[in-house]
Design a protein around this motif. Structure first.
Motif, PDB file in Angstrom:
ATOM      1  N   TRP A 151       0.825  -1.422   0.300  1.00 52.94           N
ATOM      2  CA  TRP A 151       0.001   0.076   0.135  1.00 52.94           C
ATOM      3  C   TRP A 151       0.774   1.228  -0.056  1.00 52.94           C
ATOM      4  O   TRP A 151       0.458   2.201  -0.754  1.00 52.94           O
ATOM      5  CB  TRP A 151      -1.030  -0.103   1.276  1.00 52.94           C
ATOM      6  N   GLY A 152       2.036   1.252   0.818  1.00 53.23           N
ATOM      7  CA  GLY A 152       2.809   2.437   0.834  1.00 53.23           C
ATOM      8  C   GLY A 152       3.557   2.749  -0.580  1.00 53.23           C
ATOM      9  O   GLY A 152       3.385   3.866  -1.204  1.00 53.23           O
ATOM     10  N   LEU A 153       4.015   1.740  -1.211  1.00 50.08           N
ATOM     11  CA  LEU A 153       4.834   2.068  -2.622  1.00 50.08           C
ATOM     12  C   LEU A 153       3.734   2.209  -3.711  1.00 50.08           C
ATOM     13  O   LEU A 153       3.767   3.302  -4.533  1.00 50.08           O
ATOM     14  CB  LEU A 153       5.424   0.727  -3.158  1.00 50.08           C
ATOM     15  N   ASP A 154       2.500   1.840  -3.431  1.00 50.27           N
ATOM     16  CA  ASP A 154       1.348   2.200  -4.377  1.00 50.27           C
ATOM     17  C   ASP A 154       1.139   3.761  -3.939  1.00 50.27           C
ATOM     18  O   ASP A 154       0.792   4.505  -5.204  1.00 50.27           O
ATOM     19  CB  ASP A 154       0.111   1.318  -4.239  1.00 50.27           C
ATOM     20  N   PHE A 155       0.862   4.023  -2.910  1.00 49.59           N
ATOM     21  CA  PHE A 155       0.421   5.333  -2.621  1.00 49.59           C
ATOM     22  C   PHE A 155       1.345   6.463  -3.000  1.00 49.59           C
ATOM     23  O   PHE A 155       1.010   7.463  -3.619  1.00 49.59           O
ATOM     24  CB  PHE A 155       0.058   5.486  -0.924  1.00 49.59           C
ATOM     25  N   ILE A 156       2.583   6.085  -2.724  1.00 48.40           N
ATOM     26  CA  ILE A 156       3.799   7.065  -3.182  1.00 48.40           C
ATOM     27  C   ILE A 156       3.827   7.175  -4.538  1.00 48.40           C
ATOM     28  O   ILE A 156       3.916   8.266  -5.152  1.00 48.40           O
ATOM     29  CB  ILE A 156       5.248   6.625  -2.663  1.00 48.40           C
ATOM     30  N   LEU A 157       3.833   6.198  -5.440  1.00 52.10           N
ATOM     31  CA  LEU A 157       3.979   6.172  -7.017  1.00 52.10           C
ATOM     32  C   LEU A 157       2.661   7.080  -7.515  1.00 52.10           C
ATOM     33  O   LEU A 157       2.735   7.942  -8.355  1.00 52.10           O
ATOM     34  CB  LEU A 157       3.922   4.878  -7.535  1.00 52.10           C
ATOM     35  N   ILE A 158       1.451   6.908  -6.723  1.00 42.15           N
ATOM     36  CA  ILE A 158       0.283   7.571  -7.416  1.00 42.15           C
ATOM     37  C   ILE A 158       0.073   8.868  -7.028  1.00 42.15           C
ATOM     38  O   ILE A 158      -0.102   9.850  -7.950  1.00 42.15           O
ATOM     39  CB  ILE A 158      -0.987   6.797  -7.069  1.00 42.15           C
ATOM     40  N   VAL A 159       0.595   9.428  -5.602  1.00 42.62           N
ATOM     41  CA  VAL A 159       0.721  10.459  -5.142  1.00 42.62           C
ATOM     42  C   VAL A 159       1.510  11.498  -6.207  1.00 42.62           C
ATOM     43  O   VAL A 159       1.464  12.675  -6.294  1.00 42.62           O
ATOM     44  CB  VAL A 159       0.890  10.677  -3.915  1.00 42.62           C
ATOM     45  N   THR A 160       2.847  10.950  -6.509  1.00 47.70           N
ATOM     46  CA  THR A 160       3.768  11.659  -7.161  1.00 47.70           C
ATOM     47  C   THR A 160       3.054  12.227  -8.541  1.00 47.70           C
ATOM     48  O   THR A 160       3.423  13.500  -8.618  1.00 47.70           O
ATOM     49  CB  THR A 160       4.971  10.622  -7.732  1.00 47.70           C
ATOM     50  N   PHE A 161       2.655  11.440  -9.435  1.00 50.26           N
ATOM     51  CA  PHE A 161       2.244  12.200 -10.592  1.00 50.26           C
ATOM     52  C   PHE A 161       0.786  12.976 -10.357  1.00 50.26           C
ATOM     53  O   PHE A 161       0.540  13.773 -11.140  1.00 50.26           O
ATOM     54  CB  PHE A 161       1.945  11.041 -11.886  1.00 50.26           C
ATOM     55  N   SER A 163       0.580  14.849  -7.736  1.00 50.80           N
ATOM     56  CA  SER A 163       0.983  15.991  -7.165  1.00 50.80           C
ATOM     57  C   SER A 163       1.331  16.917  -8.419  1.00 50.80           C
ATOM     58  O   SER A 163       1.256  18.443  -8.238  1.00 50.80           O
ATOM     59  CB  SER A 163       2.029  15.880  -6.133  1.00 50.80           C
ATOM     60  N   LEU A 164       1.796  16.605  -9.473  1.00 45.86           N
ATOM     61  CA  LEU A 164       2.245  17.318 -10.557  1.00 45.86           C
ATOM     62  C   LEU A 164       1.095  17.972 -11.462  1.00 45.86           C
ATOM     63  O   LEU A 164       1.174  18.926 -12.076  1.00 45.86           O
ATOM     64  CB  LEU A 164       2.937  16.315 -11.736  1.00 45.86           C
ATOM     65  N   GLN A 165      -0.445  17.705 -10.893  1.00 45.99           N
ATOM     66  CA  GLN A 165      -1.438  18.362 -11.593  1.00 45.99           C
ATOM     67  C   GLN A 165      -1.348  19.792 -11.118  1.00 45.99           C
ATOM     68  O   GLN A 165      -2.025  20.677 -11.681  1.00 45.99           O
ATOM     69  CB  GLN A 165      -2.597  17.734 -10.864  1.00 45.99           C
ATOM     70  N   THR A 166      -0.701  20.143  -9.943  1.00 44.69           N
ATOM     71  CA  THR A 166      -1.075  21.512  -9.395  1.00 44.69           C
ATOM     72  C   THR A 166       0.098  22.563 -10.246  1.00 44.69           C
ATOM     73  O   THR A 166      -0.068  23.795 -10.005  1.00 44.69           O
ATOM     74  CB  THR A 166      -0.543  21.506  -7.951  1.00 44.69           C
ATOM     75  N   ARG A 167       0.923  21.797 -10.968  1.00 46.24           N
ATOM     76  CA  ARG A 167       2.013  22.767 -11.679  1.00 46.24           C
ATOM     77  C   ARG A 167       1.584  23.496 -12.923  1.00 46.24           C
ATOM     78  O   ARG A 167       2.109  24.169 -13.455  1.00 46.24           O
ATOM     79  CB  ARG A 167       3.317  21.927 -11.770  1.00 46.24           C
ATOM     80  N   ASN A 182      -6.516  10.150 -14.629  1.00 42.57           N
ATOM     81  CA  ASN A 182      -5.393  11.084 -14.692  1.00 42.57           C
ATOM     82  C   ASN A 182      -5.257  11.467 -16.211  1.00 42.57           C
ATOM     83  O   ASN A 182      -5.005  12.946 -16.433  1.00 42.57           O
ATOM     84  CB  ASN A 182      -4.211  10.368 -14.422  1.00 42.57           C
ATOM     85  N   PRO A 183      -5.301  10.741 -17.316  1.00 41.98           N
ATOM     86  CA  PRO A 183      -5.386  11.251 -18.685  1.00 41.98           C
ATOM     87  C   PRO A 183      -6.466  12.300 -18.806  1.00 41.98           C
ATOM     88  O   PRO A 183      -6.319  13.241 -19.393  1.00 41.98           O
ATOM     89  CB  PRO A 183      -5.547  10.055 -19.372  1.00 41.98           C
ATOM     90  N   SER A 184      -7.774  11.967 -18.060  1.00 45.36           N
ATOM     91  CA  SER A 184      -8.930  13.151 -18.584  1.00 45.36           C
ATOM     92  C   SER A 184      -8.546  14.284 -17.846  1.00 45.36           C
ATOM     93  O   SER A 184      -8.838  15.274 -18.246  1.00 45.36           O
ATOM     94  CB  SER A 184     -10.175  12.079 -17.927  1.00 45.36           C
ATOM     95  N   LEU A 185      -7.767  14.238 -16.664  1.00 46.18           N
ATOM     96  CA  LEU A 185      -7.637  15.358 -16.087  1.00 46.18           C
ATOM     97  C   LEU A 185      -6.546  16.232 -16.663  1.00 46.18           C
ATOM     98  O   LEU A 185      -6.459  17.601 -16.787  1.00 46.18           O
ATOM     99  CB  LEU A 185      -7.095  15.161 -14.597  1.00 46.18           C
ATOM    100  N   LEU A 186      -5.566  15.454 -17.458  1.00 49.57           N
ATOM    101  CA  LEU A 186      -4.601  16.022 -18.054  1.00 49.57           C
ATOM    102  C   LEU A 186      -5.081  16.969 -19.430  1.00 49.57           C
ATOM    103  O   LEU A 186      -4.683  18.080 -19.700  1.00 49.57           O
ATOM    104  CB  LEU A 186      -3.320  15.217 -18.524  1.00 49.57           C
ATOM    105  N   LYS A 187      -6.028  16.195 -19.970  1.00 54.03           N
ATOM    106  CA  LYS A 187      -6.782  17.003 -21.097  1.00 54.03           C
ATOM    107  C   LYS A 187      -7.247  18.388 -20.741  1.00 54.03           C
ATOM    108  O   LYS A 187      -7.786  18.967 -21.566  1.00 54.03           O
ATOM    109  CB  LYS A 187      -7.529  15.988 -21.731  1.00 54.03           C
ATOM    110  N   ILE A 198       5.913  11.933 -18.634  1.00 52.50           N
ATOM    111  CA  ILE A 198       6.756  11.335 -18.488  1.00 52.50           C
ATOM    112  C   ILE A 198       6.721  10.499 -17.197  1.00 52.50           C
ATOM    113  O   ILE A 198       6.895   9.330 -17.050  1.00 52.50           O
ATOM    114  CB  ILE A 198       8.015  12.167 -18.622  1.00 52.50           C
ATOM    115  N   ILE A 199       6.443  11.266 -16.112  1.00 54.89           N
ATOM    116  CA  ILE A 199       6.317  10.661 -14.702  1.00 54.89           C
ATOM    117  C   ILE A 199       5.185   9.604 -14.695  1.00 54.89           C
ATOM    118  O   ILE A 199       5.567   8.625 -14.192  1.00 54.89           O
ATOM    119  CB  ILE A 199       6.139  11.755 -13.647  1.00 54.89           C
ATOM    120  N   GLY A 200       4.158  10.009 -15.175  1.00 53.42           N
ATOM    121  CA  GLY A 200       2.902   9.108 -15.457  1.00 53.42           C
ATOM    122  C   GLY A 200       3.186   7.756 -16.199  1.00 53.42           C
ATOM    123  O   GLY A 200       3.101   6.596 -15.384  1.00 53.42           O
TER     124      GLY A 200
END
Length: 313
Positions: A151-161, A163-167, A182-187, A198-200
């Protein structure tokens, strides 16, 4: 003041792209969807309660397995009720924070299944290849570490990309799907999303590579161990314990592959793409507990004993 209110409304209100439903079709679709949802809930909750309540299932294998129906419940509950509600009410709005939460939980669901299957394959590898040392290796502490790592590794990887939504800033308000990912949000963004992509892709590759490599190694060693067993019954029993996990992995990967491919061909209709996208959080939650009930004799016997006791009473 009016401009600020409009800007605030744009920031929080999104519109989902609905299915094209023929006249008179929404209520049959709603009923069918409710049946699917309730069946999925029943199967996964039954598996959860069996593991919690029955002491014969209080083993490392089933403690790790406990995360699988829990993850399936997240996947099917995060999206299907909202989709069915939108079909009946014909309102297809969603608040931006809820959209992000829905997308986050869906990606946690996808990565979680792969990591859980990897952990379960490791447990079967130890049980079959090192049976005399199984109890000393798969201690309660190690099982807790494995579950926390999953659960920790899954959470860290998903939170990482996520969190880039804010940029990047948003300049659109229509989600081109019936649910958020995530792809829908990026659009929705108008800025440069190269880093996000790239991070995704990197995180997706990490999840797939870790999960598949652990499972490939575990099952390869199991196969070698089974070939070396002279007794057919021992070999058949060893193989049968892994069949359920392999079937679930194949189901998930096939559905995921069809989902990805449906978005890569221009001649695929928008509604078919949406349906294919929905399959990834509907099919595995429906089939996973059934597969385990069929191929795992201990779960099957426990469930049948409960039914017999209820009938006798």
């Amino acid at each position: 003041m009016k401009m600020e209110n409009q800007s605030l409304e744009f920031s929080y209100h999104l519109t989902l792209d609905p299915f094209v439903i023929p006249p008179g079709g929404k209520y049959p679709i709603f009923v069918f969807g409710i049946v699917i949802y309730l069946f999925g809930m029943f199967c996964n909750l039954t598996l959860l309660f069996l593991i919690i309540l029955k002491k014969n299932l209080h083993k490392p294998m089933y403690f790790i397995l406990f995360s699988l129906p829990f993850t399936d419940l997240i996947g099917i509950t995060t999206t299907l009720p909202k989709i069915l509600s939108d079909i009946v009410t014909e309102t297809h709005n969603i608040y931006y924070p809820f959209c992000v939460l829905q997308a986050f939980l869906l990606h946690m669901y996808g990565g979680g299944i792969l990591f859980i299957l990897a952990a379960m394959s490791f447990d079967r590898y130890v049980a079959i290849c090192m049976p005399l040392r199984y109890s000393s290796i798969m201690t309660p502490r190690l099982v807790v570490y494995i579950i926390c790592l999953v659960w920790g590794l899954d959470f860290i990887l998903i939170v990482t990309f996520f969190s880039l939504q804010t940029r990047v800033s948003r300049c659109r308000s229509v989600i081109m799907n019936v649910f958020c990912d995530n792809p829908s949000l990026l659009k929705l963004t108008c800025g440069d999303t190269t880093l996000n992509n790239i991070i995704g892709l990197f995180n997706t590759a990490v999840i797939q590579a870790l999960s598949v490599s652990i499972q490939a190694y575990s099952y390869f060693r199991i196969l070698i161990a089974c070939v070396g067993k002279r007794k057919f019954n021992a070999r058949a029993k060893a193989v049968n314990t892994c069949v359920a996990q392999l079937v679930i992995l194949v189901i998930f990967e096939i559905v995921a592959t069809f989902t990805v491919l449906s978005h890569r061909f221009k001649n695929v209709s928008a509604d078919l793409q949406k349906i294919m996208g929905m399959l990834i959080f509907i099919v595995p939650p429906l089939l996973n507990p059934i597969v385990y009930g069929i191929y795992t004799s201990e779960i099957q016997k426990t469930f049948l004993n409960i039914l017999k006791n209820r009938v006798c009473v």
